[in-house]
Write an enzyme that holds these catalytic residues in place. Sequence first.
Site, PDB file in Angstrom:
ATOM      1  N   LYS A  44     -32.464  67.498 140.262  1.00 28.15           N
ATOM      2  CA  LYS A  44     -33.477  68.551 140.404  1.00 28.15           C
ATOM      3  C   LYS A  44     -34.422  68.170 141.535  1.00 28.15           C
ATOM      4  O   LYS A  44     -35.426  67.491 141.304  1.00 28.15           O
ATOM      5  CB  LYS A  44     -34.303  68.653 139.113  1.00 28.15           C
ATOM      6  CG  LYS A  44     -33.575  69.216 137.921  1.00 28.15           C
ATOM      7  CD  LYS A  44     -34.558  69.294 136.756  1.00 28.15           C
ATOM      8  CE  LYS A  44     -33.976  69.886 135.529  1.00 28.15           C
ATOM      9  NZ  LYS A  44     -34.919  69.794 134.386  1.00 28.15           N
ATOM     10  N   ASP A  71     -34.025  63.685 137.335  1.00 23.42           N
ATOM     11  CA  ASP A  71     -35.092  64.658 137.155  1.00 23.42           C
ATOM     12  C   ASP A  71     -36.265  64.208 138.037  1.00 23.42           C
ATOM     13  O   ASP A  71     -36.345  64.548 139.214  1.00 23.42           O
ATOM     14  CB  ASP A  71     -35.429  64.649 135.658  1.00 23.42           C
ATOM     15  CG  ASP A  71     -36.167  65.880 135.206  1.00 23.42           C
ATOM     16  OD1 ASP A  71     -37.011  66.356 135.964  1.00 23.42           O
ATOM     17  OD2 ASP A  71     -35.911  66.366 134.093  1.00 23.42           O
ATOM     18  N   ARG A  94     -25.921  68.212 123.063  1.00 23.92           N
ATOM     19  CA  ARG A  94     -25.168  67.252 123.885  1.00 23.92           C
ATOM     20  C   ARG A  94     -23.679  67.585 123.874  1.00 23.92           C
ATOM     21  O   ARG A  94     -22.973  67.350 124.845  1.00 23.92           O
ATOM     22  CB  ARG A  94     -25.351  65.828 123.347  1.00 23.92           C
ATOM     23  CG  ARG A  94     -26.706  65.205 123.623  1.00 23.92           C
ATOM     24  CD  ARG A  94     -26.611  63.705 123.436  1.00 23.92           C
ATOM     25  NE  ARG A  94     -27.895  63.072 123.174  1.00 23.92           N
ATOM     26  CZ  ARG A  94     -28.717  62.623 124.115  1.00 23.92           C
ATOM     27  NH1 ARG A  94     -28.395  62.747 125.382  1.00 23.92           N
ATOM     28  NH2 ARG A  94     -29.849  62.042 123.778  1.00 23.92           N
TER      29      ARG A  94
HETATM   30  C1  PRP Z   1     -32.077  61.399 131.196  1.00 21.03           C
HETATM   31  C2  PRP Z   1     -30.984  61.072 132.193  1.00 21.03           C
HETATM   32  C3  PRP Z   1     -31.610  60.077 133.102  1.00 21.03           C
HETATM   33  C4  PRP Z   1     -33.076  60.396 133.026  1.00 21.03           C
HETATM   34  C5  PRP Z   1     -33.436  61.109 134.265  1.00 21.03           C
HETATM   35  O1  PRP Z   1     -32.042  60.498 130.157  1.00 21.03           O
HETATM   36  O2  PRP Z   1     -29.837  60.558 131.587  1.00 21.03           O
HETATM   37  O3  PRP Z   1     -31.344  58.757 132.714  1.00 21.03           O
HETATM   38  O4  PRP Z   1     -33.293  61.275 131.915  1.00 21.03           O
HETATM   39  O5  PRP Z   1     -34.793  61.462 134.245  1.00 21.03           O
HETATM   40  P1  PRP Z   1     -35.789  60.983 135.369  1.00 21.03           P
HETATM   41  O6  PRP Z   1     -35.128  61.233 136.681  1.00 21.03           O
HETATM   42  O7  PRP Z   1     -36.975  61.887 135.141  1.00 21.03           O
HETATM   43  O8  PRP Z   1     -36.125  59.562 135.146  1.00 21.03           O
HETATM   44  P2  PRP Z   1     -32.990  60.642 128.877  1.00 21.03           P
HETATM   45  O9  PRP Z   1     -34.214  59.833 129.051  1.00 21.03           O
HETATM   46  O10 PRP Z   1     -33.184  62.097 128.554  1.00 21.03           O
HETATM   47  O11 PRP Z   1     -32.126  59.937 127.740  1.00 21.03           O
HETATM   48  P3  PRP Z   1     -30.673  60.334 127.199  1.00 21.03           P
HETATM   49  O12 PRP Z   1     -29.698  60.034 128.297  1.00 21.03           O
HETATM   50  O13 PRP Z   1     -30.484  59.468 126.004  1.00 21.03           O
HETATM   51  O14 PRP Z   1     -30.718  61.809 126.861  1.00 21.03           O
END
Ligand code: PRP
Length: 183
Positions: free
Chosen positions: A135, A107, A169
Amino acid sequence: MDEADVEGDLVNVLFTEKQIHDKLAELAAVIESDYDGRDVLIVGILRGAVMVMADLARSFHRHVEMDWMAISSYGSGTKSSGVVRILKDLDTDITGRHVLIVDEIIDTGLTLSWLTSNLASRNPASVEICTLLRKPEALQMPVEVRYVGWDIPNEFVVGYGLDYKERYRNLRDIGTLAPHVYS
Ligand code: PRP
């Protein structure tokens, strides 16, 4: 769960279960060829990457080792703080190993940018990233990603490991969450 089980919660289905499986098989073939003759350790980032890890790993026609990390992104603050904490570290010593980080989405890039440097400091032979989704419009930190499933618009997506408040999920497909669900 299928789309029908969350009826009204999605604006649209972005990728079906079948499209996701086909994409992972495609990525697995490229990865397999790139790592020909070399052992590879795939590292899944809990919790979202569970589905991708399971399906990617099974798409390989060779042995791969699997390990896991859990990371808390940004404490309780917003995503922009960039503070990352390891909640569960690798069980594997990666010195001299070829490491492939597997995640379901990039992200802002903060998590994987931090994680790549962290793992690189442990003297592995190599560290690369595979993500199902990215993204580009949300990116705040440059992250070099070797394997990408799809680039997607900056929208709230759920399913196939991606959650909203720990829900969705276990949705088979990936879809865009309807604003009425989170606003
Ligand atoms: C999500 C995904 C990445 C991170 C990416 O994990 O798995 O690790 O966000 O976001 P970024 O590029 O903005 O850093 P999340 O923190 O949602 O935890 P999860 O996997 O437990 O849902």
